[in-house]
Design a protein around this motif. Structure first.
Motif, PDB file in Angstrom:
ATOM      1  N   MET A   1      -7.195 107.704 100.168  1.00 45.74           N
ATOM      2  CA  MET A   1      -8.197 107.122  99.487  1.00 45.74           C
ATOM      3  C   MET A   1      -8.071 105.794 100.087  1.00 45.74           C
ATOM      4  SD  MET A   1      -7.719 107.705  95.577  1.00 45.74           S
ATOM      5  CE  MET A   1      -9.336 108.299  94.956  1.00 45.74           C
ATOM      6  N   ASN A   2      -9.183 105.105 100.237  1.00 47.71           N
ATOM      7  CA  ASN A   2      -9.455 103.747 100.770  1.00 47.71           C
ATOM      8  C   ASN A   2      -9.709 102.975  99.632  1.00 47.71           C
ATOM      9  OD1 ASN A   2     -12.049 104.052 100.037  1.00 47.71           O
ATOM     10  ND2 ASN A   2     -12.802 104.374 102.017  1.00 47.71           N
ATOM     11  N   GLY A   3     -10.032 101.620  99.695  1.00 47.24           N
ATOM     12  CA  GLY A   3     -10.102 100.657  98.717  1.00 47.24           C
ATOM     13  C   GLY A   3     -11.383 101.009  97.885  1.00 47.24           C
ATOM     14  N   ASN A   4     -12.441 101.193  98.504  1.00 45.86           N
ATOM     15  CA  ASN A   4     -13.796 101.396  97.750  1.00 45.86           C
ATOM     16  C   ASN A   4     -13.556 102.528  96.817  1.00 45.86           C
ATOM     17  OD1 ASN A   4     -15.083  99.298  98.899  1.00 45.86           O
ATOM     18  ND2 ASN A   4     -15.894 100.542 100.475  1.00 45.86           N
ATOM     19  N   GLN A   5     -12.850 103.662  97.033  1.00 47.16           N
ATOM     20  CA  GLN A   5     -12.659 104.785  96.234  1.00 47.16           C
ATOM     21  C   GLN A   5     -11.613 104.191  95.029  1.00 47.16           C
ATOM     22  OE1 GLN A   5     -11.438 107.678  99.129  1.00 47.16           O
ATOM     23  NE2 GLN A   5     -13.361 108.565  99.362  1.00 47.16           N
ATOM     24  N   ILE A   6     -10.671 103.733  95.344  1.00 47.56           N
ATOM     25  CA  ILE A   6     -10.056 103.250  94.315  1.00 47.56           C
ATOM     26  C   ILE A   6     -10.599 102.428  93.135  1.00 47.56           C
ATOM     27  CG2 ILE A   6      -7.902 101.777  93.693  1.00 47.56           C
ATOM     28  CD1 ILE A   6      -6.560 102.841  96.251  1.00 47.56           C
ATOM     29  N   GLY A  11     -13.030 101.603  88.071  1.00 47.59           N
ATOM     30  CA  GLY A  11     -14.228 101.014  87.221  1.00 47.59           C
ATOM     31  C   GLY A  11     -14.766 102.296  86.315  1.00 47.59           C
ATOM     32  N   MET A  12     -14.679 103.486  86.838  1.00 54.05           N
ATOM     33  CA  MET A  12     -14.833 104.699  85.949  1.00 54.05           C
ATOM     34  C   MET A  12     -14.043 104.966  84.895  1.00 54.05           C
ATOM     35  SD  MET A  12     -15.724 108.717  87.399  1.00 54.05           S
ATOM     36  CE  MET A  12     -14.098 108.947  87.854  1.00 54.05           C
ATOM     37  N   VAL A  13     -12.799 104.683  85.024  1.00 53.49           N
ATOM     38  CA  VAL A  13     -11.801 104.864  84.067  1.00 53.49           C
ATOM     39  C   VAL A  13     -11.736 103.719  83.260  1.00 53.49           C
ATOM     40  CG1 VAL A  13      -9.100 104.831  83.568  1.00 53.49           C
ATOM     41  CG2 VAL A  13     -10.112 106.104  85.426  1.00 53.49           C
ATOM     42  N   LEU A  14     -11.893 102.448  83.376  1.00 49.46           N
ATOM     43  CA  LEU A  14     -12.520 101.422  82.618  1.00 49.46           C
ATOM     44  C   LEU A  14     -13.645 101.781  81.766  1.00 49.46           C
ATOM     45  CD1 LEU A  14     -11.348  98.300  84.449  1.00 49.46           C
ATOM     46  CD2 LEU A  14     -10.118  99.318  82.560  1.00 49.46           C
ATOM     47  N   THR A  15     -14.823 102.306  82.239  1.00 50.92           N
ATOM     48  CA  THR A  15     -15.878 102.572  81.586  1.00 50.92           C
ATOM     49  C   THR A  15     -15.496 103.493  80.472  1.00 50.92           C
ATOM     50  OG1 THR A  15     -17.194 101.741  83.536  1.00 50.92           O
ATOM     51  CG2 THR A  15     -18.383 103.120  81.846  1.00 50.92           C
ATOM     52  N   LEU A  16     -15.038 104.445  80.926  1.00 47.54           N
ATOM     53  CA  LEU A  16     -14.652 105.749  79.920  1.00 47.54           C
ATOM     54  C   LEU A  16     -13.809 105.278  78.866  1.00 47.54           C
ATOM     55  CD1 LEU A  16     -14.360 108.750  82.391  1.00 47.54           C
ATOM     56  CD2 LEU A  16     -16.263 108.101  80.778  1.00 47.54           C
ATOM     57  N   GLY A  17     -12.851 104.316  79.099  1.00 46.63           N
ATOM     58  CA  GLY A  17     -11.927 104.171  78.101  1.00 46.63           C
ATOM     59  C   GLY A  17     -12.717 102.908  77.106  1.00 46.63           C
ATOM     60  N   ILE A  18     -13.382 102.224  77.574  1.00 47.61           N
ATOM     61  CA  ILE A  18     -14.642 101.318  76.773  1.00 47.61           C
ATOM     62  C   ILE A  18     -15.463 102.090  76.030  1.00 47.61           C
ATOM     63  CG2 ILE A  18     -16.354  99.551  76.632  1.00 47.61           C
ATOM     64  CD1 ILE A  18     -15.055  98.358  79.100  1.00 47.61           C
TER      65      ILE A  18
END
Length: 80
Positions: A1-6, A11-18
Motif C-alpha cells: 500500500m502506498n501513502g495515498n491508499q493509506i 479517511g474512509m474509516v473516520l467517515t464511517l466512525g463519524i
C-alpha cells in the motif's frame, strides 16, 4: 500500500466512525421506544383481564363536584 491508499483508508474509516456516532443515538432510542411500547401493550392486556374479573354490579353515580360543574356550565350567558 502506498501513502495515498493509506490516507484514503484512514479517511474512509473516520467517515464511517463519524456516521456511526451520528446514527447510534437514534438507533438506541428506537430500540428503547419499541421496548416501552411492548411493555405498555402487555400492561394493557393485563389490565383488561383484571377489569373483566373485577366487574361490579353497582352503578356509578356522579360526584358532587360533577353535579356542581354541570349546574355552572348551564348558566353561561351568551353575548349577542
Amino acid at each position: 500500500m502506498n501513502g495515498n491508499q493509506i490516507q484514503g483508508l484512514i479517511g474512509m474509516v473516520l467517515t464511517l466512525g463519524i456516521l456511526l456516532l451520528l446514527v447510534l443515538p437514534s438507533a438506541v432510542g428506537a430500540v428503547r421506544e419499541r421496548r416501552i411500547d411492548r411493555q405498555l401493550r402487555e400492561a394493557g392486556k393485563r389490565a383488561g383481564r383484571e377489569q373483566d374479573q373485577k366487574s361490579s354490579s353497582r352503578s356509578t353515580v356522579p360526584s358532587t363536584a360533577t353535579w356542581y360543574a354541570d349546574g355552572r356550565r348551564s348558566k353561561k350567558f351568551v353575548s349577542s
